[in-house]
Motif scaffolding. Structure first.
Motif, PDB file in Angstrom:
ATOM      1  N   SER A  51       1.216  -1.262  -0.085  1.00  0.00           N
ATOM      2  CA  SER A  51       0.348  -0.198  -0.054  1.00  0.00           C
ATOM      3  C   SER A  51       0.811   1.502  -0.096  1.00  0.00           C
ATOM      4  N   PHE A  52       2.259   1.120   0.823  1.00  0.00           N
ATOM      5  CA  PHE A  52       2.891   2.373   1.103  1.00  0.00           C
ATOM      6  C   PHE A  52       3.316   2.708  -1.079  1.00  0.00           C
ATOM      7  N   GLU A  55       1.421   4.447  -2.767  1.00  0.00           N
ATOM      8  CA  GLU A  55       0.547   5.268  -2.008  1.00  0.00           C
ATOM      9  C   GLU A  55       1.626   6.473  -2.206  1.00  0.00           C
ATOM     10  N   ALA A  56       3.207   6.523  -2.366  1.00  0.00           N
ATOM     11  CA  ALA A  56       4.208   7.401  -2.248  1.00  0.00           C
ATOM     12  C   ALA A  56       4.695   8.253  -2.763  1.00  0.00           C
ATOM     13  N   GLU A  78       0.023   5.612   7.087  1.00  0.00           N
ATOM     14  CA  GLU A  78      -0.759   6.923   7.152  1.00  0.00           C
ATOM     15  C   GLU A  78      -0.402   7.398   6.067  1.00  0.00           C
ATOM     16  N   THR A  79      -1.916   7.504   5.614  1.00  0.00           N
ATOM     17  CA  THR A  79      -1.557   8.502   4.465  1.00  0.00           C
ATOM     18  C   THR A  79      -2.379   9.271   4.679  1.00  0.00           C
ATOM     19  N   VAL A  87       2.531  10.953   3.502  1.00  0.00           N
ATOM     20  CA  VAL A  87       2.376   9.787   3.257  1.00  0.00           C
ATOM     21  C   VAL A  87       3.840   9.062   4.312  1.00  0.00           C
ATOM     22  N   TRP A  89       5.313   5.716   6.064  1.00  0.00           N
ATOM     23  CA  TRP A  89       5.175   4.147   6.936  1.00  0.00           C
ATOM     24  C   TRP A  89       6.359   4.690   8.302  1.00  0.00           C
ATOM     25  N   SER A 106       9.120   9.409   5.667  1.00  0.00           N
ATOM     26  CA  SER A 106       7.806  10.167   4.583  1.00  0.00           C
ATOM     27  C   SER A 106       8.493  11.393   4.274  1.00  0.00           C
TER      28      SER A 106
END
Length: 181
Positions: A51-52, A55-56, A78-79, A87, A89, A106
């Motif tokens: 997911s990271f 999203e990142a 955390e997004t 974003v 992690w 981040s």
């Protein structure tokens, strides 16, 4: 004369009772000793990593090939609440020396992110890890050490109660993830 001797009967009863007590104590000692080995629960962070990576908006790093004894214990992704927000992690580990270390990455504002993840640590020199220079931070009150590096629009912090050598091991294991952008 009778073969029954009351002193022999009493001794036999005591011997049987003592044997039972010793067997119970030995069994309890074996059970307690077997439970003394600490079991550290491990988490599978692959879903958060996937997911990271999606999203990142920056190249994503993850630990690979850590030596035996490093146990991943927590993973938090955390997004940004709004479109284009940071974003972040954070992946926590129990170390071989029975300490804690965490890797965080981040695109939040660097100064704020560094202050948060180093627990307000003060600069404490530099470390060379894998050809990269990492800034050291130390928070004396919390006995928290950190390594910090900024790269490609993101900040990477490796922090924990570990000594710098263990933190450098974690930092040295960070590799660009397959799902890199």
């Amino acid at each position: 004369m009778s073969k029954y001797d009351r002193s022999n009967a009493t001794f036999g009863g005591y011997a049987v009772a003592l044997g039972i007590v010793v067997a119970v104590v030995v069994a309890m000692a074996l059970v307690v000793n077997g439970r003394q080995k600490e079991h550290i629960p491990s988490v599978d962070y692959r879903i958060d990593l996937a997911s990271f990576s999606e999203e990142a908006p920056y190249p994503v790093y993850a630990p690979e090939g850590l030596p035996e004894g490093w146990v991943p214990t927590s993973s938090r992704l955390e997004t940004g609440e709004e479109e284009g927000g940071p974003v972040t992690w954070t992946l926590g580990f129990a170390t071989p020396e029975d300490r804690h270390a965490a890797f965080s990455m981040s695109n939040a504002p660097a100064e704020t992110f560094i202050t948060e993840k180093t627990l307000g640590g003060e600069p404490d020199g530099r470390s060379q890890v894998g050809g990269q220079t990492w800034e050291r931070y130390y928070n004396e009150d919390e006995s928290e050490r950190s390594l910090v590096r900024e790269e490609d629009g993101a900040t990477i912090v490796v922090a924990g109660s570990s000594d710098y050598a263990e933190l450098e091991t974690l930092a040295g294991s960070l590799q660009r993830s397959e799902g890199e952008r």
